[in-house]
Scaffold this active site. Structure first.
Site, PDB file in Angstrom:
ATOM      1  N   GLY A 291       0.823  -1.207   0.000  1.00 28.19           N
ATOM      2  CA  GLY A 291       0.000   0.000   0.000  1.00 28.19           C
ATOM      3  C   GLY A 291       0.856   1.255   0.000  1.00 28.19           C
ATOM      4  N   SER A 292       0.362   2.302   0.661  1.00 25.95           N
ATOM      5  CA  SER A 292       0.953   3.640   0.515  1.00 25.95           C
ATOM      6  C   SER A 292       2.344   3.803   1.122  1.00 25.95           C
ATOM      7  CB  SER A 292       0.017   4.688   1.117  1.00 25.95           C
ATOM      8  OG  SER A 292      -1.158   4.788   0.341  1.00 25.95           O
TER       9      SER A 292
END
Length: 635
Positions: A291-292
Site C-alpha cells: 500500500g501507501s
C-alpha cells in the site's frame, strides 16, 4: 613287519604334530606381533562401556551480552542390555514410571547392543522422577546428566530464536540456521566391564569431556525487543487482528534491533502450539501488498531523476485519474485540489502518484523498484525468507506502472521494506540485513567472528536522501503520519492502508493491512521501525490511526535506550482533530514564589526559600494543560 608299520605311524603322528604345532606357533606369533593392536582394540570394544556425556549448546545473547537462550542441567536414562537379567520386569518398572507401554521399553532394552538411550521417553526427566527410578535399583539402568535448552524470556523473540528437539538439535529459527555453530561436541565416560557386560571393579578407563558450542551474539537490543513486543501485544489485545508484526533496524548498517509478531509461542513449550505459529516468522516469511508505504520509493525515484521539484512543482488532484481505462481514485472524495508534490506525499494522494509514475516512465520506475531490492531475497540470516512478487518487464504496462507507484500489484516482505526504507534515509546505501553480530568462544569469551556491514548497492543519491528525510518528516508533522509525532524529536515516516487480496486475486471488501514505517531522528537517523496490523477489528481502518501510534511508542522507549538527544529545527506540527491540546511550560527560574501563576498547571513546591532555582518539566517543553510542575525553591 608289524614293528616297522608302528614306527612309521608314530613318525607320521610326530610329523603331523610338529606341523600343527608350527601352525599354532605361527598363528600365535602372527596374532601377537602382527595383529596385536587390532585384537587389543577388539577386546577393548567388548569390555568397554561408553556412557555419553551430552555437550551444552552455545548460549544466544543480545548485543549487550544479555542471555536469551541457554541450558539447564537435566537427567536422562541409558541402559546396558547385557547387564539386565530380567528384561520383562525391568520394562514393566520403567514403563510405570515413564508412563509408556511396556513393549516400547522391552523392544529397546532387548537389543543386542552395548548401550541403549531411552529416547524420547527417558530424555530430560525431572529430578523427582530420576530419584524414583534410582530407588528401584534396576540393574543395567543408569541416570546420566543431560542438558535442557531454556529460554528465560519465554515468548520474547521466539519466532526468530526457534527451538531445539529432544536430541538438542536445532529444529527452527536461529537454533536451526546456526546449528553448526551452536551445537557442541559430545563427550563420553568409558568404563571397563567383564565378559558378561557387568562392571569390572568400577574401573574408570577414560573421560572425554564434552565441549560446549559457540556463543551466538545477536544484533538484537533486548530492551528494544521488549518495547516492540509490548506494543504489539497491547494492540493485539485491543484490536484483535489476525496478526500484527514489526521490525526495528539500524538504518546505517542493516542490523536488526528488534523483530516480532503475534500470535506468538513459548519455545520452552513449543509442542503445545500449532506449527503455523512457530514456523512462520512473519517479518521474514509473509508476502503482502504494502500500500501507501511503498510511495516512499516512487517519490524518491522521482526526486532522484529530477522529474519534479517537491517544493515548487504542483499537481491538481481532482479526486481521480484514468489509466488504461481504469479509474484510480483519491481516498479523499473530491481530491485534495492544487498541491505541491511534497503535499502529494503528505496527503498520500494516489492520483498524484499516478502523475509521478508517468513522469518517471516504465524503465525508470521498473529499475528503481528492482534496485531497492524488491522481488529478491535480502539474504537475511534467518530461515524462511520470501522473495516477494513483482511483474516481469514485458507485463509491466501503463496500469501496472501506475498502481505500483502507490503499492498495489507488488508483493513485498517486511524485511525488504525496512532495508529499502533505510537506504532512502541513510544517504542511499542498501545494506544486507542481519541478526547475528558475531560468534564468541564460549570458554574464553574470545570474539571469533565479527560481522561487518555488507553494502549491496546504492539506490539513490545522497542529495536525494537529504530531501527524503525532510519530506518524510513533513508527512509526520503536516500529513497523514501525525500520530507518530514526538515533541522535540524529528520523526519521519509514511502511512499505509492496503486492501487484502483474496485467494481468487480480487480485493476483499473492508479487509486491510494497516501500516506505518518511520525513523528518527531525521537529522541523523538511528532507528527504523515498521509495523503492520492485518485485519484489525473495531477501529478506524487507516495506518495513520492504528499503526503510527505503535511506532511512536517504540520510539519513545528508544529515546532512553539509544541515548537520543532532543533536536532543534523540528518541523512544526499542524494540528488535527485527534491531537491532544498541549501548552508550553513557562520559565519559572529566577521568579519569586509569590509571582508564580498557576495558569493551566498544578504547582508543587520543594525546598525552603522564596526564589525558584529549578523546575521540572523544563521551560518550553510541551505538556498537557493539567500537568504537574515541580518547583525547587531556594535563597
Amino acid at each position: 613287519m608289524l614293528e616297522n608299520r608302528l614306527v612309521k605311524k608314530v613318525l607320521k603322528l610326530q610329523i603331523i604334530s610338529l606341523i600343527l604345532l608350527g601352525l599354532i606357533i605361527t598363528k600365535l606369533s602372527y596374532s601377537q606381533i602382527i595383529l596385536h593392536e587390532e585384537i587389543e582394540e577388539l577386546a577393548e570394544n567388548m569390555w568397554n562401556r561408553s556412557f555419553p556425556l551430552e555437550a551444552s549448546r552455545g548460549n544466544i545473547i543480545d548485543r549487550n551480552g544479555k542471555v536469551i537462550a541457554t541450558n539447564l542441567p537435566t537427567l536422562s536414562i541409558i541402559t546396558i542390555p547385557y547387564q539386565i537379567k530380567d528384561k520383562k520386569e525391568t520394562s514393566k518398572v520403567l514403563a510405570k514410571h515413564l508412563k509408556v507401554k511396556e513393549e516400547i521399553i522391552y523392544n529397546k532394552i532387548n537389543k543386542r547392543t552395548s548401550m541403549v538411550r531411552l529416547s524420547p521417553e527417558g530424555r530430560k526427566i525431572s529430578d523427582e522422577l530420576a530419584l524414583e527410578i534410582e530407588k528401584e535399583n534396576l540393574r543395567g539402568v543408569y541416570i546420566v546428566q543431560d542438558n535442557l535448552r531454556y529460554y528465560p524470556y519465554n515468548t520474547l523473540l521466539s519466532q526468530s530464536l526457534g527451538f531445539v528437539g529432544i536430541d538438542n538439535q536445532g529444529l527452527a529459527g536461529l537454533e536451526n540456521y546456526y546449528e553448526e555453530v551452536l551445537k557442541g561436541q559430545n563427550g563420553s565416560m568409558d568404563i571397563i566391564s567383564d565378559a558378561k557386560g557387568g562392571l569390572f571393579g568400577n574401573y574408570l578407563k577414560e573421560v572425554n569431556s564434552p565441549v560446549q558450542g559457540m556463543t551466538l551474539e545477536l544484533t538484537i537490543n533486548l530492551e528494544l525487543q521488549k518495547a516492540l513486543e509490548r506494543e504489539l501485544y497491547n494492540n493485539y489485545l485491543t484490536y484483535h487482528p489476525d496478526s500484527i508484526y514489526g521490525i526495528s533496524m539500524d538504518p546505517n548498517n542493516g542490523e536488526i534491533l528488534a523483530i516480532a509478531s503475534y500470535p506468538t509461542f513459548d519455545p520452552n513449550k513449543y509442542q503445545e502450539y500449532n506449527q503455523e505459529i512457530y514456523n512462520r516468522n512473519l517479518p521474514i516469511w509473509k508476502s503482502y501488498e504494502p500500500g501507501s508505504t511503498f510511495k516512499v520509493f516512487s517519490f524518491a525515484a522521482g526526486l532522484d531523476q529530477k522529474k519534479f521539484d517537491m517544493y515548487k512543482d504542483v499537481y491538481y488532484d481532482k479526486g481521480y485519474e484514468y489509466v488504461g481505462g481504469q479509474r484510480i481514485k483519491s481516498w479523499k472524495k473530491g481530491g485534495h485540489g492544487l498541491q505541491t508534490y511534497l503535499e502529494v506525499l503528505q496527503n498520500s494522494s494516489n492520483p498524484g502518484f499516478v502523475s509521478i509514475a508517468r513522469k518517471l516512465g516504465k524503465d525508470n520506475i521498473y529499475n528503481y523498484i528492482k534496485n531497492f531490492g524488491f522481488s529478491k531475497k535480502t539474504n537475511v540470516d534467518l530461515p524462511g525468507e520470501t522473495s516477494g512478487i513483482f511483474f516481469k518487464y514485458e507485463n509491466f504496462n501503463e496500469l501496472e506502472q501506475a498502481t505500483s507507484s502507490f503499492g498495489q500489484g507488488v508483493s513485498v516482505s517486511m524485511i525488504q521494506m525496512a532495508s529499502a526504507f533505510s537506504s532512502v534515509i541513510n544517504g542511499g546505501n542498501l545494506y544486507e540485513p542481519h541478526i547475528v553480530k558475531g560468534i564468541v568462544n564460549s570458554k574464553t569469551n574470545e570474539k571469533l567472528v565479527n560481522r561487518e556491514p555488507v553494502l549491496v548497492r546504492n539506490t539513490i543519491k545522497k542529495e536525494t536522501s537529504d530531501l527524503m528525510r525532510i519530506a518524510l518528516e513533513s508527512v509526520v508533522a503536516k500529513g497523514s503520519g501525525g500520530r507518530a509525532f514526538i515533541d522535540n524529536y524529528r520523526v519521519g515516516g509514511k502511512t499505509g492502508t492496503s486492501q487484502i487480496v483474496g485467494p481468487d486475486g480480487t480485493y476483499l471488501d473492508g479487509e486491510y493491512i494497516l501500516s506505518f514505517i518511520g525513523a528518527f531522528p531525521m537529522n541523523d537517523p538511528k532507528i527504523v521501525t515498521y509495523i503492520c496490523v492485518e485485519r484489525p477489528r473495531n477501529c478506524i481502518q487507516y495506518g495513520g490511526t492504528i499503526a503510527a501510534p505503535i511506532v511512536k511508542n517504540v520510539f519513545m522507549d528508544a529515546i532512553d535506550i539509544l541515548n537520543i538527544d532532543k533536536q532543534s529545527n523540528q518541523i512544526e506540527k499542524v494540528k488535527s482533530y485527534y491531537d491532544e491540546e498541549m501548552v508550553l511550560v513557562p520559565n519559572y527560574i529566577g521568579l519569586n514564589k509569590k509571582d508564580i501563576k498557576k495558569q493551566y498547571f498544578n504547582i508543587i513546591y520543594h525546598g525552603n526559600g522564596n526564589k525558584v532555582i529549578d523546575q521540572l518539566p523544563k521551560a518550553n517543553e510541551k505538556v498537557k494543560p493539567d500537568s504537574t510542575i515541580l518547583i525547587m525553591l531556594g535563597d
